[in-house]
Design a protein around this motif. Structure first.
Motif, PDB file in Angstrom:
ATOM      1  N   LEU A  32      -5.486  10.015  72.479  1.00  0.00           N
ATOM      2  CA  LEU A  32      -4.186  10.676  72.371  1.00  0.00           C
ATOM      3  C   LEU A  32      -4.150  11.799  73.389  1.00  0.00           C
ATOM      4  N   GLU A  36       3.108  15.443  72.479  1.00  0.00           N
ATOM      5  CA  GLU A  36       3.688  14.890  71.257  1.00  0.00           C
ATOM      6  C   GLU A  36       2.586  14.388  70.320  1.00  0.00           C
ATOM      7  N   GLN A  37       1.547  13.784  70.914  1.00  0.00           N
ATOM      8  CA  GLN A  37       0.457  13.235  70.099  1.00  0.00           C
ATOM      9  C   GLN A  37      -0.586  14.289  69.728  1.00  0.00           C
ATOM     10  N   ILE A  39      -0.234  17.835  69.615  1.00  0.00           N
ATOM     11  CA  ILE A  39       0.149  19.053  68.876  1.00  0.00           C
ATOM     12  C   ILE A  39      -0.137  18.935  67.374  1.00  0.00           C
ATOM     13  N   PRO A  40       0.115  17.760  66.758  1.00  0.00           N
ATOM     14  CA  PRO A  40      -0.208  17.690  65.318  1.00  0.00           C
ATOM     15  C   PRO A  40      -1.681  17.932  64.997  1.00  0.00           C
ATOM     16  N   TYR A  41      -2.514  17.966  66.017  1.00  0.00           N
ATOM     17  CA  TYR A  41      -3.936  18.253  65.795  1.00  0.00           C
ATOM     18  C   TYR A  41      -4.267  19.723  66.069  1.00  0.00           C
TER      19      TYR A  41
ATOM     20  N   LEU C  45      -1.663  11.275  62.960  1.00  0.00           N
ATOM     21  CA  LEU C  45      -0.253  10.944  63.186  1.00  0.00           C
ATOM     22  C   LEU C  45       0.231   9.822  62.264  1.00  0.00           C
ATOM     23  N   TYR C  53       4.345  17.086  60.916  1.00  0.00           N
ATOM     24  CA  TYR C  53       4.216  17.845  62.164  1.00  0.00           C
ATOM     25  C   TYR C  53       5.076  17.235  63.267  1.00  0.00           C
ATOM     26  N   LEU C  54       5.086  15.896  63.346  1.00  0.00           N
ATOM     27  CA  LEU C  54       5.901  15.234  64.372  1.00  0.00           C
ATOM     28  C   LEU C  54       7.375  15.579  64.173  1.00  0.00           C
ATOM     29  N   GLN C  57       7.935  19.183  65.212  1.00  0.00           N
ATOM     30  CA  GLN C  57       8.010  19.303  66.670  1.00  0.00           C
ATOM     31  C   GLN C  57       9.371  18.893  67.190  1.00  0.00           C
ATOM     32  N   VAL C  64      10.487  14.157  72.525  1.00  0.00           N
ATOM     33  CA  VAL C  64      10.232  13.094  71.549  1.00  0.00           C
ATOM     34  C   VAL C  64      10.295  11.752  72.254  1.00  0.00           C
ATOM     35  N   THR C  68       6.693   9.157  68.394  1.00  0.00           N
ATOM     36  CA  THR C  68       7.174   9.690  67.119  1.00  0.00           C
ATOM     37  C   THR C  68       7.878   8.597  66.323  1.00  0.00           C
TER      38      THR C  68
END
Lengths: 496, 363, 404
Positions: A32, A36-37, A39-41, C45, C53-54, C57, C64, C68
């Motif tokens: 990743l 976008e991929q 940031i959730p981490y 994810l 979180y997605l 964001q 995006v 997503t």
């Protein structure tokens, strides 16, 4: 709060080269790299700190991890390992210029050996999943951190996780037999064994709680215990927190080691009850949960004894679980207490100081004073039996400046714990969060030996750098701000 | 003040040795001198820790005792007993003057170990002098502490090669109200099966030991629990059992004294190991510890232990001391693990002055 | 959790709701433990916390892409995470907002568009679905095995002679169920007749299919139409509406949320939701027990649909009814897990859906049951296609054991 690490020596070219090589060895779905991929981490269970990782990889085999680590070693790119991301000290906080190595796909239980009372598991196996899998043999894995439903065993080892039952059954360090580790040069080594002890230094103890700084854990053999014949929990309500604290000391002074001995104050009781509907008395100032386990005869005898003792010590009401379902329900409230506080506050900051038990009234008073001073509410959840405090400072991150005040308040609590003869962290680890308080707890000689230990395993500081142990300069800088007892700490160091 | 001076005295001693690179042999009560390798340094000075003794703090309701390393074990155990508490890992004394420091440096634990834990399990904190002469403190006096690496537990069983122990904090436990020992006559094969079975139950066990056609089952806990467990376990109740356990722990039991001059080996193996060296043995720890008198070659015994997932060490020998030095008492370590040992030794004791060679000839 | 939602979106009602939900999440990660897709894929994810979180964001104005969209598409909406969440995060409602917002920002591939459009053109319409299925059934004998499993053989139902009762309730026919498994409502009529309840047919679709495929507009048309017709029916001595598919029941109970901003329909939706009952909610077990000759040799594994346990929060209803009536229940593992059916999920995410089914079935088979009982046509049909033992609606089992 954004967190920056200055440590790495890797250049952009190194990362470019690493990226190319990673794409050659890993399937596309295991890498990743767009914001976008990634940031959730950016956070683990502690959202006060965020840092988008340079790249996230999700390997599926030990060989892949070895290759990844060898490549990082070659290119000088730092690596942070992560399990379920439930840690509360920012131990798995990523690095802007580093790789985040998720071990979540390693979620298989490889072997259960009831006769040897052990199970071999991959690091991404959830703590609770182990006990569930061995239930049919009437065995269980003892350490039970409150996040046990989700947290992984790899993370438990890295943080030396505790839980509500460690007064009697110990921490992670007491409940594992063997680890397989990948060292920074990519070598796979075995530490400990299936036997109860192993020749040489106790590297198993050193590795446990080392916060991912010494090696990457890829396999764990855990000890299993026979399920006690009987277990019952007493719920005791008190109209005063200090009285509840005294009752804790009284139980232990009587020579009883409860399987669990937990305390919650009113705000925590209310939040937990709202989620769990466990029947907690929401008008009580404090409750104690005291679990006794053992043989039927033993438990019956002790329950009666403790019930009397609690009444003598001023409990306003008592309730004893009559079956397993009721017992689990009573624990569910306690185990969900942290996140349940999300019901009464948008954010909370969980502290983890530990103190000698007799200091409880002193610390409680101080926390209450500080709460007024900082105008921030606190919900208290304690592993009272072993003096491990979890004050939850309630705040709202959307209000400017509130997080900073919260952190300062938290820091004060930890310093108080050290002053009271305790420690800044009982079971959550230092991580990124408590790194400054390490300067309060340790002198530069000890901190230096910690760095020396790190260098014995990882001379280039590529494994989770910047966590757990502060640099001496950092402490010197802080020391300049916090002068204790009129003495400047680390006078030997140059100030910046 | 006295203690400060004693600490300083020891510290000066180490510093001096560091400066002129003199090897130091750390001696407490000198009761475990036989354990580990003999120093092979040309010139060795003895550094005595017995001058550094005394209980520093003990609060029964906190379940913690802190004492100086030179404190006699006897003294600690007596004080704990007064308060109905105990050191939960049954450290063997092997002599009148055994000290706390020696118990921790050797890290040996008695028959209770599989059920309550080992020496290292109960160490909460320590104060040490490193090979450079630095005094450092790790851990503390609280049950849970994860600040910094667990250096205190690293010291346990390190035989003083990483640091000279000054003070140690230990978690203690209440003494069980009742103890009883059942003896059941049976073959070794049956005894192992019985031990595995019992070990998977929640009975209040505190020892499972087998020797000479007899299985000894010790039960500890509340009277009601022990009484009901006695019935479940079966066999005869042994009178004066305390004496038996004392003798096994201190190796004054007939098995240990009637050795026919053969060396004593200690095999630490998984519970389910199948140890078959065709020698007389005493099995402890529910099948996870074998004491064996044997003349067989070290390689043969060690290889067998490795095959069974464990390790073997030469515990005592009656041979001339020079011969014993021919090889390490402890089993050789895999290369990478050995490298990590050397790295750690270099950091704690860069000039290799502390008990050099006692654990491994090159540490 | 801290949020920085874009100003204009925050002004909207949806923005406010999204912000409130996001801020109730404390990022503890407990939800990942019970998320079926996270347990298979191991990627943040593909778990609730990552999806939250997605969405965060996206609402905060980050770029995006299809990423997503894909990760949100992979969510089953089983809402097991809501059952696990100690902080009370209304994940389902947040996801709904997230899905509708991502549709506005990311274009789907042509293939996906066609598939979704086709589903919308067929599934919600009982007649169209029936015609298609009948064609399939006609050719079933010559179809390859894999397709054959998807198409159930045609059932012939015995004619019922039912009594008139004082208590009258509506029963939703649903869209796919009358064609796929008419025997379910047939059995329900028999069982409720024995419990002195008379059922009146109510035709139509609950609107869930449009809602799940992000066709909100059409969903609202269907819903309002249902509400108008129901309110008229409720005037005639009708006690409520019975659901034999827990998915439709969950949807009906969501009407007040979906119409929360519609002044005209808000209150009516509330009335409908309060009068909507899953079949398990109206069974008088004491009464039922006496009317049965229970087959005690049958070992039954219960699969409680997500729409019953997580959405309607009735996790133990099926087990309670069956065990009180004297049936033998088989042990199962991971009760909380979704079977992978999840509305149109088995069609839009066939690979994951099959993996989930396999996982679910292995959890249901640990006690070696003779049969699996469930309460939703989607789960029933989906699991039947992969199961070695029959999967049936629990009411069918009960109906067969009614004393003559």
């Amino acid at each position: 709060m954004r967190y920056h690490c200055r440590m790495t020596r890797a250049t952009k070219d190194n990362r470019k080269s690493l990226r190319k090589q990673l794409h050659q060895v890993l399937p596309k779905t295991c890498i990743l790299e767009t914001p976008e991929q990634t940031i959730p981490y950016e956070s683990d269970g502690l959202t006060a700190y965020q840092q988008k990782p340079w790249m996230v990889v999700l390997p599926e085999s030990i060989e892949q991890v070895q290759t990844i680590i060898r490549l990082c070693h070659k290119e000088g790119v730092p690596v942070v390992a992560r399990g379920a991301g439930t840690g509360l000290s920012g131990g798995a906080l990523p690095l802007a210029n580093g790789l985040l190595l998720s071990l979540a796909k390693f979620n298989r239980i490889l072997d259960i050996n009831p006769a040897n009372r052990s199970a071999t598991v991959e690091p991404g196996v959830r703590n609770l999943a182990i006990s569930e899998a061995v239930e049919k043999f009437n065995l269980y894995y003892a350490p039970d951190p409150s996040s046990q439903i989700a947290c992984t065993i790899g993370g438990n080892v890295a943080e030396n996780a505790g839980g509500v039952h460690c007064l009697k059954y110990g921490l992670t360090v007491h409940n594992i037999l063997q680890l397989k580790i990948i060292t920074i040069d990519g070598e796979l080594i075995t530490i400990g064994s299936q036997a109860l002890d192993t020749p040489g230094y106790d590297l198993l103890a050193l590795m446990t709680g080392s916060e991912g700084m010494l090696g990457i854990i890829v396999e764990v053999i855990v000890k299993l215990l026979p399920r006690p014949e009987q277990a019952q929990v007493i719920l005791a309500a008190f109209d005063d927190v200090v009285k509840a604290g005294e009752a804790v000391g009284a139980i232990i002074a009587e020579g009883i080691i409860p399987a669990g001995l937990e305390m919650m104050d009113n705000p925590a009781i209310c939040a937990a009850e709202d989620y769990a509907h466990a029947g907690y008395p929401v008008d009580a100032e404090a409750i104690l949960l005291c679990e006794l386990d053992g043989t039927n005869e033993e438990v019956t005898e002790q329950i009666q004894f403790v019930e009397n003792l609690l009444t003598q010590k001023g409990a306003t009401s008592l309730r004893t679980s009559q079956n397993t379902a009721e017992r689990l329900k009573l624990w569910l409230g306690r185990k969900s207490a942290f996140p349940a506080v999300g019901r009464i506050s948008p954010d909370y900051y969980c502290m983890d100081g530990t103190i000698p038990r007799h200091q409880l009234p002193f610390i409680l008073q101080k926390i209450s004073d500080l709460s007024k001073e900082y105008n921030l509410l606190v919900a208290n959840v304690f592993h009272a039996g072993d003096g491990n405090l979890h004050p939850l400072i309630l705040y709202d991150a959307n209000i400017e400046g509130e997080l900073e005040r919260t952190e300062e308040f938290g820091g004060k609590i930890l310093e108080l714990c050290v002053k009271a003869g305790g420690t800044i962290t009982g079971e959550h680890g230092v991580g990124k969060e408590k790194i400054d308080q390490m300067c309060v707890q340790f002198k530069s000689l000890e901190l230096q030996i910690f760095h020396d230990i790190k260098h014995s395993f990882d001379p280039q500081e590529l494994l989770n750098p910047g966590k757990a142990v502060p640099t001496l300069h950092r402490c010197a800088e802080l020391g300049g701000m916090h002068v204790h007892d009129g003495l400047l700490p680390h006078p030997e160091l140059e100030r910046f | 003040m006295e203690t400060m001076n004693r600490t300083r005295e020891l510290q000066d001693h180490v510093r001096a040795a560091f400066n002129d690179k003199t090897a130091l042999k750390i001696v407490g009560g000198n009761t475990k001198h036989f354990y580990g390798n003999k120093s092979n340094a040309k010139k060795t000075n003895v550094i005595e820790t017995r001058i550094h003794q005394g209980i520093i703090s003990y609060e029964p309701s906190e379940l913690v005792i802190t004492a100086r390393a030179g404190t006699p074990l006897k003294e600690i155990e007596a004080l704990l007993a007064e308060n109905n508490q105990m050191l939960p890992f049954d450290p063997p004394h092997f002599g009148e003057h055994a000290t706390l420091g020696g118990a921790i440096a050797t890290g040996l634990s008695g028959s209770r170990r599989p059920f309550t834990g080992s020496a290292r399990d109960f160490v909460l904190g320590s104060k040490i002098i490193s090979g450079k002469g630095d005094v450092m403190s790790f851990g503390g006096q609280v049950m849970k502490n994860v600040a910094g690496y667990d250096v205190s537990r690293l010291m346990v069983g390190a035989l003083g090669t990483l640091g000279l122990l000054l003070e140690i904090s230990i978690k203690v436990l209440p003494k069980p109200n009742t103890e009883a020992t059942q003896v059941i006559a049976m073959s070794q094969q049956d005894a192992l099966i019985t031990m595995h079975k019992l070990n998977q139950t929640s009975l209040p066990l505190s020892a499972l030991t087998y020797e000479n056609e007899k299985l000894y089952v010790r039960l500890s806990g509340a009277l009601s629990a022990v009484t009901s467990a006695q019935k479940k376990v079966g066999g005869e109740t042994l009178l004066h059992a305390e004496k038996l356990w004392q003798e096994i722990n201190e190796q004054t039991f007939s098995f240990f004294t009637e050795s026919n001059n053969k060396p004593l080996w200690r095999l630490s193996v998984p519970y389910i190991a199948n140890i078959d060296l065709n020698e007389n043995s005493l099995i402890d720890w529910a099948g996870a510890l074998y004491w064996i008198h044997s003349d067989k070659k070290a390689e043969e015994i060690q290889q067998h232990a490795i095959e069974q997932g464990g390790s073997a060490m030469l515990f005592r020998t009656h041979q001339v001391k020079a011969e014993k030095n021919a090889q390490d008492c402890f089993m050789p370590l895999p290369a990478k693990i050995k490298q990590l040992h050397v790295n750690l030794k270099m950091r704690f004791d860069p000039r290799g002055i502390l008990n050099y060679g006692r654990l491994y000839s090159d540490l | 959790m801290q949020t920085k939602i874009k100003h204009d979106f925050l002004q909207s009602e949806k923005g406010q709701l999204a912000d409130k939900i996001l801020r109730s999440c404390v990022h503890c990660g407990f939800c990942t433990a019970t998320c079926p897709t996270y347990q298979i894929l191991g990627d943040e994810l593909d778990g609730p916390r990552g999806r939250i979180y997605l969405i965060k964001q996206m609402l905060e104005g980050h770029t995006v892409t299809k990423e997503t969209l894909n990760h949100l598409d992979r969510c089953l909406t089983c809402r097991a995470c809501e059952t696990t969440c100690p902080s009370g995060v209304e994940y389902g409602h947040l996801l709904e907002i997230g899905r509708s917002e991502v549709e506005k920002r990311v274009k789907r591939s042509l293939l996906q568009k066609v598939l979704r459009k086709t589903l919308l053109l067929i599934l919600p319409f009982p007649k169209r679905f029936a015609v298609l299925l009948q064609t399939g059934q006609l050719f079933r004998p010559v179809l390859p095995g894999i397709l054959k499993k998807q198409i159930p053989a045609k059932t012939r139902l015995t004619k019922l002679s039912l009594k008139n009762h004082k208590t009258k309730m509506l029963i939703l026919d649903g869209c796919a169920q009358p064609a796929l498994a008419p025997e379910i409502n047939h059995a329900t009529r028999k069982v409720l007749d024995a419990l002195d309840i008379e059922l009146v047919s109510f035709s139509g679709c609950c609107g869930a299919i449009n809602q799940h495929l992000s066709d909100e507009e059409k969903a609202l048309v269907i819903i309002k139409n249902n509400i108008d017709r129901l309110i008229a029916e409720f005037d005639n001595d009708i006690e409520g509406i019975v659901m034999t598919a827990s998915g439709c029941g969950a949807m009906f109970k969501e009407y007040p949320h979906l119409l929360r901003n519609d002044e005209h329909y808000k209150n009516k939706a509330e009335i409908i939701a309060n009068k909507t009952f899953d079949l398990t909610e109206i069974i008088n077990t004491e009464k039922l027990k006496n009317k049965l000759n229970v087959n005690k040799n049958l070992n039954i594994a219960v699969h409680t649909p997500c729409t019953l346990q997580h959405a309607q929060k009735l996790p133990l209803n099926i087990e309670n009814i069956l065990s009180s009536c004297g049936y033998q229940l088989s042990t199962i593992k991971d009760k909380h897990l979704c079977c992978g059916s999840a509305g149109t999920y088995s069609i839009t995410q066939p690979e994951l859906s099959a993996q989930l089914r396999e996982q679910r079935l292995s959890g249901l088979m640990v006690g070696q049951p003779d049969m699996i009982a469930t309460a939703n046509i989607g789960c029933l049909h989906h699991m039947n296609a992969g199961s070695t033992v029959p999967v049936r609606h629990w009411v069918e089992i009960v109906a067969e054991n009614l004393k003559p």
